[in-house]
Design a protein around this motif. Structure first.
Motif, PDB file in Angstrom:
ATOM      1  N   PHE A 108      -4.566   9.714  -2.066  1.00  0.00           N
ATOM      2  CA  PHE A 108      -5.127   8.388  -2.301  1.00  0.00           C
ATOM      3  C   PHE A 108      -4.304   7.305  -1.610  1.00  0.00           C
ATOM      4  CE2 PHE A 108      -6.420  10.853  -6.063  1.00  0.00           C
ATOM      5  CZ  PHE A 108      -7.787  10.635  -6.049  1.00  0.00           C
ATOM      6  N   TRP A 148      -0.484   8.013  -2.229  1.00  0.00           N
ATOM      7  CA  TRP A 148      -0.073   8.645  -3.481  1.00  0.00           C
ATOM      8  C   TRP A 148      -0.681  10.031  -3.622  1.00  0.00           C
ATOM      9  CZ3 TRP A 148      -3.004   9.533  -8.158  1.00  0.00           C
ATOM     10  CH2 TRP A 148      -2.215   9.987  -9.221  1.00  0.00           C
ATOM     11  N   GLU A 179       0.851  -1.185   0.000  1.00  0.00           N
ATOM     12  CA  GLU A 179       0.000   0.000   0.000  1.00  0.00           C
ATOM     13  C   GLU A 179       0.883   1.231   0.000  1.00  0.00           C
ATOM     14  OE1 GLU A 179      -2.940   2.334   3.134  1.00  0.00           O
ATOM     15  OE2 GLU A 179      -3.045   0.149   3.029  1.00  0.00           O
ATOM     16  N   VAL A 193      -3.430   3.702  -2.135  1.00  0.00           N
ATOM     17  CA  VAL A 193      -3.466   2.767  -3.254  1.00  0.00           C
ATOM     18  C   VAL A 193      -2.977   1.406  -2.758  1.00  0.00           C
ATOM     19  CG1 VAL A 193      -2.719   2.332  -5.618  1.00  0.00           C
ATOM     20  CG2 VAL A 193      -2.931   4.678  -4.801  1.00  0.00           C
ATOM     21  N   ARG A 194      -3.833   0.412  -2.873  1.00  0.00           N
ATOM     22  CA  ARG A 194      -3.486  -0.932  -2.411  1.00  0.00           C
ATOM     23  C   ARG A 194      -3.475  -1.905  -3.606  1.00  0.00           C
ATOM     24  NH1 ARG A 194      -7.670   0.929   0.804  1.00  0.00           N
ATOM     25  NH2 ARG A 194      -7.033   1.629   2.860  1.00  0.00           N
TER      26      ARG A 194
END
Length: 341
Positions: free
Chosen positions: A334, A330, A327, A336-337
């Motif tokens: 966000f 970003w 993960e 992000v995974r």
């Protein structure tokens, strides 16, 4: 701690420990508080790697914590270090490492040892930079930071009380030489402390100023939240639609705050736009010929009687490696995974 609230029945609390008297005193106090409630404490020591002796000092702090039965981990800031702005970069790296470890451990509360003298220095620094109410309110005792809650239980206590706490526990501590280095603004303020106090700018009075400013800030925040609820439609892709009419009809301070909050949430910048730039934009929006602007990493564009506020594409330059099961955070917006498969 009770005044801060929001803890589990058996609280788990992480403490950022630098090795100074402040953070070691806090770790010892929180260990006692959590033990009384059937909880536990995790001390997190960050080795910034900025001095040759930092690794040995981190190991020594770990031994001290172990002697008190406090679980601990040493977190290292690896990679290249900046040539300028080193204190700010080190602070950002420390907070990132601490928050990441808290998430890994499932700890919801991260305690930091900022005290009344730190609060006074913060108020003076922000005053010197022309901050408004938000800056003069200083550091908040509780602040949400993603999945982790930052807590500062010591903001009402002077540094001397924490030194006395360590002595009462028979605990040594490490003095950071950067605290006396005149290259840094906080060190210069400490050196001028006696002269400032003679003019009435002592830590108790400055802390009182922060408390009163925080009270005003909280009232403004409540009004801003109500205004945003009325005027803003947030889209999950990271942009929003803003009806400017409620902002322009509200008291100017609330309207400005709502606009700045929209830009800060959408733009992904580390800091909100400066007051002067936000005031110019607000005045332009109030005019009849507004055709759009960029500010704070955002494009602000009129559309069908509303404003669309979206991330400025040219500003999204960050490229991060993402591994399976990993993960990343970003563009400051966000999480992000990537699935393990």
């Amino acid at each position: 701690m009770e005044r801060l609230g929001g803890f589990e029945t058996r609280p788990r609390v992480a403490v950022g420990v630098s090795g100074g008297a402040d953070s070691l005193g806090l770790a010892l106090l929180i260990q006692r508080w959590t033990a009384e409630r059937g909880g536990d404490v995790l001390a997190l020591v960050v080795d910034h790697g900025l001095r040759a002796e930092s690794a040995a000092e981190a190991a020594r702090v770990g031994e001290w914590l172990k002697a008190h039965g406090i679980a601990h981990a040493v977190l290292r800031w690896d990679g290249e270090k900046p040539v300028t702005g080193i204190q700010e970069a080190a602070r950002a790296a420390r907070h990132r490492l601490l928050a990441e470890r808290c998430r890994e451990e499932g700890v919801l509360h991260l305690a930091l040892a900022h005290h009344r003298d730190d609060q006074a220095e913060t108020v003076l620094l922000r005053f010197a930079r022309g901050s408004g109410i938000d800056g003069l309110a200083g550091m908040a005792p509780v602040r949400a930071a993603g999945a982790v809650r930052l807590i500062r239980p010591l903001l009402d206590l002077p540094h001397e009380r924490l030194v006395a706490t360590c002595r009462a526990f028979g605990q040594q501590w490490i003095e950071d030489p950067s605290n006396r280095n005149p290259r840094f603004a906080r060190a210069r303020l400490r050196a001028a402390g006696e002269a400032l106090a003679a003019e009435g700018l002592d830590p108790p009075r400055l802390a009182d100023l922060a408390r009163r400013a925080a009270r005003a800030r909280n009232a403004l925040e409540a009004g801003t939240a109500a205004l945003l609820a009325e005027a803003v439609e947030v889209h999950p892709e990271g942009w929003l639609r803003l009806d400017p009419k409620p902002l322009l009809a509200a008291p100017e301070e609330l309207g400005l705050r709502a606009l700045v909050r929209c830009i800060a949430a959408t733009g992904g910048a580390a800091y909100p736009p400066k007051d002067e730039a936000a005031e110019r934009l607000f005045a332009d929006i109030a005019g009849e010929r507004f055709r759009g602007r960029t500010l704070g990493g955002c494009r602000i564009v009129p559309r069908q009687g509303c404003l669309v506020i979206a991330r400025e594409p040219i500003g999204v330059t960050e490229r991060l490696d993402l591994t399976p099961g990993g993960e990343v955070w970003w563009d400051r917006r966000f999480a992000v995974r990537l699935a393990a498969g």
